[in-house]
Design a protein around this motif. Structure first.
Motif, PDB file in Angstrom:
ATOM      1  N   ARG A  68      70.444 118.295  -6.385  1.00  0.00           N
ATOM      2  CA  ARG A  68      70.570 118.318  -4.927  1.00  0.00           C
ATOM      3  C   ARG A  68      69.871 119.544  -4.368  1.00  0.00           C
ATOM      4  N   GLN A  69      69.580 119.484  -3.084  1.00  0.00           N
ATOM      5  CA  GLN A  69      68.838 120.566  -2.435  1.00  0.00           C
ATOM      6  C   GLN A  69      69.619 121.870  -2.456  1.00  0.00           C
ATOM      7  N   ASP A  70      70.958 121.793  -2.298  1.00  0.00           N
ATOM      8  CA  ASP A  70      71.742 123.022  -2.222  1.00  0.00           C
ATOM      9  C   ASP A  70      71.857 123.722  -3.575  1.00  0.00           C
ATOM     10  N   ARG A  72      69.152 124.366  -5.469  1.00  0.00           N
ATOM     11  CA  ARG A  72      67.854 124.965  -5.798  1.00  0.00           C
ATOM     12  C   ARG A  72      67.900 126.483  -5.815  1.00  0.00           C
ATOM     13  N   ASP A  73      68.546 127.085  -4.811  1.00  0.00           N
ATOM     14  CA  ASP A  73      68.579 128.545  -4.737  1.00  0.00           C
ATOM     15  C   ASP A  73      69.328 129.145  -5.916  1.00  0.00           C
ATOM     16  N   GLY A 234      72.948 123.364   6.038  1.00  0.00           N
ATOM     17  CA  GLY A 234      72.637 124.452   5.128  1.00  0.00           C
ATOM     18  C   GLY A 234      73.220 125.777   5.547  1.00  0.00           C
ATOM     19  N   SER A 293      73.957 120.262   3.202  1.00  0.00           N
ATOM     20  CA  SER A 293      73.030 121.396   3.260  1.00  0.00           C
ATOM     21  C   SER A 293      71.665 121.028   3.814  1.00  0.00           C
ATOM     22  N   GLY A 294      71.629 120.111   4.741  1.00  0.00           N
ATOM     23  CA  GLY A 294      70.377 119.763   5.403  1.00  0.00           C
ATOM     24  C   GLY A 294      70.320 120.352   6.800  1.00  0.00           C
TER      25      GLY A 294
END
Length: 416
Positions: A68-70, A72-73, A234, A293-294
């Motif tokens: 998922r995008q959240d 990545r960090d 996000g 988180s978009g």
């Protein structure tokens, strides 16, 4: 190492495999859902892409561990911290291939997430014990457990993993004693202030009319319906994930609690939060919500609530908690009209904003300026103490609508 070992690559590169396992374990402790199957997939992926370039190694692990995008960090920080020592990394990679290009700059460890630091520290000595003569990865490991007083005032965003778990446990025990309101229905009462004519006549018939005892009644009271609209974009992700534990506790503590999450679209998660087991409930919520988180479309999401849900859930005297930082992707388009319509449909509209924790906060963004004139209260929601203050405010008898908003409206005019 002989030729066959080099050909087999990571499969036989004992130290590399061990460190990939430790890296996966650190990611799991930092919150990523990683099991043994993904570790095996990661080793196979590294073997497939080869070890000639650092970015190939990075993206091979990224493809396996990040879903998922959240995430990545967290992965990016973990990768650069765990593999930050070039000589150590080179020596491990030489178990597979002598040449390794390290052409990607390393970020400063001071910018690392505290939960990630804590996860990387656990077990680090066991995996790299034979590297004691090399440069050590220095991370501040002074993550002692905070007592209740410190946790009450600590920002959710600054908590370590252990502090997050303690705070989640405290959130599950936090109650929200909303002041009860009078309904239209009556209940029998020996000390009521009105005569119940129906009950009195029934009593007279039973006694043959010789004695007519007066039966009294009073209005019933019940807590109002509680509606929660929570932003999961996000900029709100750390707070919304913590507050989900609070929402779960509320849903299982009382009836008529309805929870909606919104980012780019609105999702009703009430039925998932009614599950008693908090882990099962949050897992179901994660599966149901597809826009974690978009971006945020506040106006469109509140319009969807007003159109599809308001008549169903906004019963008599409903209290609405709007949890958002007011940062809107649509630059506040349609927000004022929809928030005003929401306010007219409920008894009390309370805006909870984590940005309010800053002393210098001013209503400058278009989303904040669109929402502010149409709410009854404006409160921070960034730690346990702020949630306790919310509980105290809701337990008091209701005051005149919007009575505490005059100072914020004046500040908005000054900014304009």
């Amino acid at each position: 190492m002989d030729g066959d070992s080099q050909k087999d690559g990571p499969q036989d590169g004992g130290k590399l495999v061990a460190n990939i396992m430790h890296f996966a374990r650190a990611l799991r402790m930092a919150g990523l859902p990683i099991g043994p199957g993904k570790v095996l997939d990661a080793i196979a992926a590294v073997r497939a892409v080869g070890m000639g370039r650092r970015d190939d190694f990075y993206w091979a692990l990224h493809a396996v561990f990040v879903n998922r995008q959240d995430q990545r960090d967290i992965f990016d920080q973990a990768f650069h911290v765990f593999w930050r020592n070039p000589r150590l990394l080179e020596r491990m990679m030489q178990l597979v291939l002598p040449q390794l290009q390290l052409d990607q700059p390393q970020p400063d460890a001071a910018e690392m997430n505290r939960r990630l630091a804590e996860a990387l520290m656990q077990g680090n000595e066991a995996v790299l014990a034979d590297e004691a003569d090399e440069e050590k990865l220095e991370i501040d490991a002074a993550f002692t457990a905070s007592d209740k007083e410190m946790l009450q005032s600590m920002d959710f965003e600054k908590m370590s993993g252990d502090e997050v778990r303690q705070a989640q446990s405290m959130l599950r025990r936090l109650v929200l004693p909303i002041a009860e309101m009078r309904t239209r229905r009556f209940a029998p009462s020996s000390a009521g202030g009105a005569v119940d004519l129906r009950a009195t006549l029934r009593g007279a018939l039973r006694s043959g009319g010789d004695v007519i005892p007066l039966e009294l009644k009073k209005r019933r009271t019940r807590p109002p319906a509680l509606i929660i609209l929570c932003d999961i974009s996000g900029s709100m992700s750390r707070y919304s994930r913590m507050l989900l534990h609070f929402m779960h506790a509320l849903t299982n503590d009382r009836d008529r609690v309805h929870t909606f999450l919104f980012g780019t679209r609105l999702t009703n998660v009430t039925r998932y939060l009614r599950k008693r087991d908090v882990d099962e409930a949050l897992s179901k919520v994660g599966e149901a919500v597809g826009d974690w988180s978009g971006g945020t479309r506040i106006g469109a999401c509140i319009e969807g609530f007003n159109r599809l849900w308001s008549r169903r859930v906004l019963g008599q005297g409903a209290v609405v908690l709007l949890i958002t930082d007011g940062l809107d992707r649509d630059a506040g388009d349609g927000v004022a009209e929809e928030v005003e319509r929401l306010r007219r449909s409920c008894q009390r509209l309370i805006w909870l904003n984590p940005l309010l924790r800053f002393d210098g906060f001013a209503p400058k963004s278009l989303g904040v300026r669109a929402i502010l004139p149409h709410v009854d209260e404006f409160r921070p929601v960034h730690n346990l103490e702020s949630l306790g203050a919310l509980a105290e405010a809701l337990s008091r008898p209701e005051t005149r609508r919007g009575a505490g908003m005059a100072s914020w409206l004046r500040r908005m005019e000054e900014v304009a």
